[in-house]
Motif scaffolding. Structure first.
Motif, mmCIF file in Angstrom:
data_model
loop_
_atom_site.group_PDB
_atom_site.id
_atom_site.type_symbol
_atom_site.label_atom_id
_atom_site.label_comp_id
_atom_site.label_asym_id
_atom_site.label_seq_id
_atom_site.Cartn_x
_atom_site.Cartn_y
_atom_site.Cartn_z
ATOM 1 N N THR A 6 -91.150 -39.164 -6.077
ATOM 2 C CA THR A 6 -90.880 -39.347 -7.501
ATOM 3 C C THR A 6 -89.752 -38.409 -7.903
ATOM 4 O O THR A 6 -89.729 -37.249 -7.482
ATOM 5 N N ARG A 41 -82.657 -42.721 -9.732
ATOM 6 C CA ARG A 41 -83.145 -44.110 -9.714
ATOM 7 C C ARG A 41 -82.619 -44.872 -8.505
ATOM 8 O O ARG A 41 -83.217 -45.858 -8.077
ATOM 9 N N CYS A 44 -85.365 -43.019 -5.919
ATOM 10 C CA CYS A 44 -86.812 -42.967 -6.181
ATOM 11 C C CYS A 44 -87.269 -44.157 -7.029
ATOM 12 O O CYS A 44 -86.496 -44.700 -7.818
ATOM 13 N N GLY A 45 -88.533 -44.497 -6.890
ATOM 14 C CA GLY A 45 -89.081 -45.573 -7.700
ATOM 15 C C GLY A 45 -89.226 -45.174 -9.153
ATOM 16 O O GLY A 45 -88.832 -45.901 -10.072
ATOM 17 N N ASP A 46 -89.789 -44.005 -9.406
ATOM 18 C CA ASP A 46 -90.023 -43.510 -10.762
ATOM 19 C C ASP A 46 -89.209 -42.253 -10.987
ATOM 20 O O ASP A 46 -89.109 -41.400 -10.099
ATOM 21 N N TYR A 48 -88.329 -39.083 -13.973
ATOM 22 C CA TYR A 48 -88.715 -38.397 -15.207
ATOM 23 C C TYR A 48 -87.737 -37.255 -15.466
ATOM 24 O O TYR A 48 -87.031 -36.803 -14.558
ATOM 25 N N ALA A 60 -85.028 -41.260 -19.959
ATOM 26 C CA ALA A 60 -86.164 -41.449 -19.046
ATOM 27 C C ALA A 60 -87.377 -40.758 -19.668
ATOM 28 O O ALA A 60 -87.228 -39.902 -20.551
ATOM 29 N N CYS A 83 -96.573 -35.175 -10.903
ATOM 30 C CA CYS A 83 -96.147 -36.154 -9.897
ATOM 31 C C CYS A 83 -97.284 -37.076 -9.448
ATOM 32 O O CYS A 83 -98.327 -36.611 -8.982
#
Length: 209
Positions: A6, A41, A44-46, A48, A60, A83
């Motif tokens: 993440t 992005r 990683c998928g997600d 923050y 984000a 996470c």
């Protein structure tokens, strides 16, 4: 990149040397914050943003510090506490020249070992602990350090690596993946002052010509 990583942008600094919020400065019409989010992005998928400034939420979702005013340590602790996956990739907002390809290759190398729990860079002999790939197993060491009022990030990460080395019964370099880089291309140039920002802007413009 595997979904177990993440991404987190470390953007909660005070920007005191810049005189304004450096996360919202622009290069080629794109803020440093948007640039960092876009890189994560890609990997990683997600993704923050570490910080609590409402304006950042336009870029984000936010992951606020659990213990504010402890420097970058606060951000890394917040990332691992928040996470949802095994690994947190932390990228500072003030490194706009760091290539996605370098980050991806570095992460894939770290994750190829089942014993790795931290991955860092050493650039021209200087550790860069705010660019970090951290396993959730590191969180207790960060939390304990904050509780003791110890906020210097690199020594704490080395201590965490030593403790995890003893726990796993392996060599330290099997736990801490320290990638040594000679930064001839200026990939790790920080943007902390107006002069540094102007230099990065000039270098970026030169690369376009």
């Amino acid at each position: 990149m595997p979904p177990r990583v993440t991404g987190y942008v470390l953007a909660g600094g005070r920007s005191s040397r810049m005189g304004q919020d450096k996360a919202l400065l622009q290069i080629d019409g794109e803020t440093l914050l948007a640039r960092a989010v876009a890189k994560l992005r890609d990997i990683c998928g997600d993704v923050y943003i570490l910080g609590a400034y409402p304006a950042y939420a336009d870029f984000a979702p936010l992951a606020p510090d659990l213990h504010p005013d402890c420097g970058p340590m606060s951000g890394l602790e917040a990332a691992l506490a928040h996470c949802p996956s095994d690994w947190a990739l932390v990228l500072p907002v003030d490194l706009p020249c760091l290539p996605v390809a370098l980050l991806r290759e570095w992460i894939e190398a770290a994750l190829s070992s089942s014993t790795t729990r931290l991955a860092l860079f050493t650039v021209d002999g200087i550790p860069q602990p705010t660019v970090a790939l951290l396993h959730r197993a590191v969180l207790p060491y960060l939390a304990a350090s904050i509780a003791r009022g110890r906020y210097k990030l690199y020594p704490v990460l080395r201590e965490a690596a030593a403790a995890l080395t003893a726990e796993q019964g392996v060599a330290e370099d099997a736990v801490l993946a320290d990638t040594v880089v000679a930064d001839d291309a200026g990939w790790f140039r920080n943007v902390n002052t107006p002069e540094e920002f102007a230099a990065v802007q000039a270098a970026t413009a030169s690369e376009r010509e």
